[in-house]
Write an enzyme that holds these catalytic residues in place. Sequence first.
Site, mmCIF file in Angstrom:
data_model
loop_
_atom_site.group_PDB
_atom_site.id
_atom_site.type_symbol
_atom_site.label_atom_id
_atom_site.label_comp_id
_atom_site.label_asym_id
_atom_site.label_seq_id
_atom_site.Cartn_x
_atom_site.Cartn_y
_atom_site.Cartn_z
ATOM 1 N N HIS A 118 0.865 -1.178 0.000
ATOM 2 C CA HIS A 118 0.000 0.000 0.000
ATOM 3 C C HIS A 118 0.901 1.228 0.000
ATOM 4 O O HIS A 118 1.821 1.339 0.821
ATOM 5 C CB HIS A 118 -0.908 0.001 1.225
ATOM 6 C CG HIS A 118 -1.829 -1.185 1.291
ATOM 7 N ND1 HIS A 118 -2.906 -1.330 0.453
ATOM 8 C CD2 HIS A 118 -1.814 -2.286 2.096
ATOM 9 C CE1 HIS A 118 -3.529 -2.450 0.736
ATOM 10 N NE2 HIS A 118 -2.897 -3.059 1.716
ATOM 11 N N HIS A 128 -0.565 -6.836 -5.211
ATOM 12 C CA HIS A 128 -0.540 -8.107 -4.477
ATOM 13 C C HIS A 128 0.208 -9.136 -5.322
ATOM 14 O O HIS A 128 0.092 -9.158 -6.556
ATOM 15 C CB HIS A 128 -1.966 -8.592 -4.220
ATOM 16 C CG HIS A 128 -2.068 -10.088 -4.026
ATOM 17 N ND1 HIS A 128 -2.404 -10.944 -5.051
ATOM 18 C CD2 HIS A 128 -1.864 -10.866 -2.934
ATOM 19 C CE1 HIS A 128 -2.423 -12.185 -4.597
ATOM 20 N NE2 HIS A 128 -2.083 -12.169 -3.326
ATOM 21 N N ASN A 130 1.552 -13.472 -4.910
ATOM 22 C CA ASN A 130 1.643 -14.675 -4.100
ATOM 23 C C ASN A 130 2.022 -15.847 -4.995
ATOM 24 O O ASN A 130 1.501 -15.979 -6.099
ATOM 25 C CB ASN A 130 0.298 -14.952 -3.411
ATOM 26 C CG ASN A 130 0.223 -16.347 -2.816
ATOM 27 O OD1 ASN A 130 -0.170 -17.297 -3.493
ATOM 28 N ND2 ASN A 130 0.603 -16.466 -1.568
ATOM 29 N N HIS A 162 0.526 -6.050 -17.439
ATOM 30 C CA HIS A 162 0.055 -7.269 -18.120
ATOM 31 C C HIS A 162 1.053 -7.770 -19.155
ATOM 32 O O HIS A 162 1.280 -8.986 -19.274
ATOM 33 C CB HIS A 162 -1.298 -7.012 -18.766
ATOM 34 C CG HIS A 162 -2.438 -7.042 -17.799
ATOM 35 N ND1 HIS A 162 -3.090 -8.209 -17.473
ATOM 36 C CD2 HIS A 162 -3.036 -6.058 -17.076
ATOM 37 C CE1 HIS A 162 -4.045 -7.945 -16.598
ATOM 38 N NE2 HIS A 162 -4.035 -6.643 -16.336
ATOM 39 N N GLY A 275 -4.369 -22.148 11.812
ATOM 40 C CA GLY A 275 -3.630 -21.749 12.997
ATOM 41 C C GLY A 275 -2.343 -21.004 12.747
ATOM 42 O O GLY A 275 -1.506 -20.900 13.656
#
Length: 292
Positions: A118, A128, A130, A162, A275
């Site tokens: 950000h 983003h 990943n 792109h 978790g």
Amino acid sequence: MTNGFEVEKAKASAWFRTLRDEIVAAFEVLEDSDDSAAPAGRFEVTETTRKSDDGSDAGGGLMSVMRGGRVFEKVGVNVSTVYGHLGAAAQRAMAARGVPGMDDDPRFWASGISLVAHMQNPHAPAVHMNTRMFWTPHAWWFGGGSDLNPCIEYAEDTAHFHATQQAHLDPHGADLYPKLKAWADEYFYIPHRNRARGVGGIFMDDHCTSDWDADFALTQDIGRAFLPAYVPLVEKRRTLPWTEADKDTQLIHRGLYAEYNLVYDRGTKFGLATGHDANAVLMSLPPLAKWF
């Protein structure tokens, strides 16, 4: 499936860590290249841990977060390798996606890198990225991608982002970029707002052709595309003058981003359900956001 697979796991985990190191270094160079009077930002690095139900260690990673920098208002670059047994809810979710053997053996291993940035300047786009590998005793696959989230859109920036990704994907097949672009358009969509959260990118999940080396090479090129796709956009936009109206537009757009990550994002749901460190999972959330 399991014989010798530790070698592949180690290769994937080491690659995600290498990519993390390259991105952290590049982002700190961006901070240093800005000539504003504010102190240059630096990443704060924290080790993260995951505990199994019986309290034993079940992996972890590094959470690297920069806050209040010259260029980045908040950016997180996390890498982790976790393992153990999937809980009942996660088993059901995996089985619903077609992962075999969940009733017989719910062991899993997962490794990956996750990044969200950000920006201080509303003209510089949020982003983003990943990439990840997931293994169970009966299956393995890769996933990931990256998408651009500008609050003030520039057509030439979208085109560059792109085009760079397509250049990295085309060696793996001319049909791959259109497929992963369409997948990103579908995945990064906010149904309750009837709009995309940004200008798209590429995305894949459950990717397994049964050729581990080829699938890993594709995943690496998705990761390698990130810096050349994104850094030139930041360099071009980080010093543009902006108004309070621009900042208001940015904060409202961040609200969309937060809504998506909390309601729909598969990685957020998985991290919390299994978790993993909640602060690491939720580092994607913006430092400030606004709603009407």
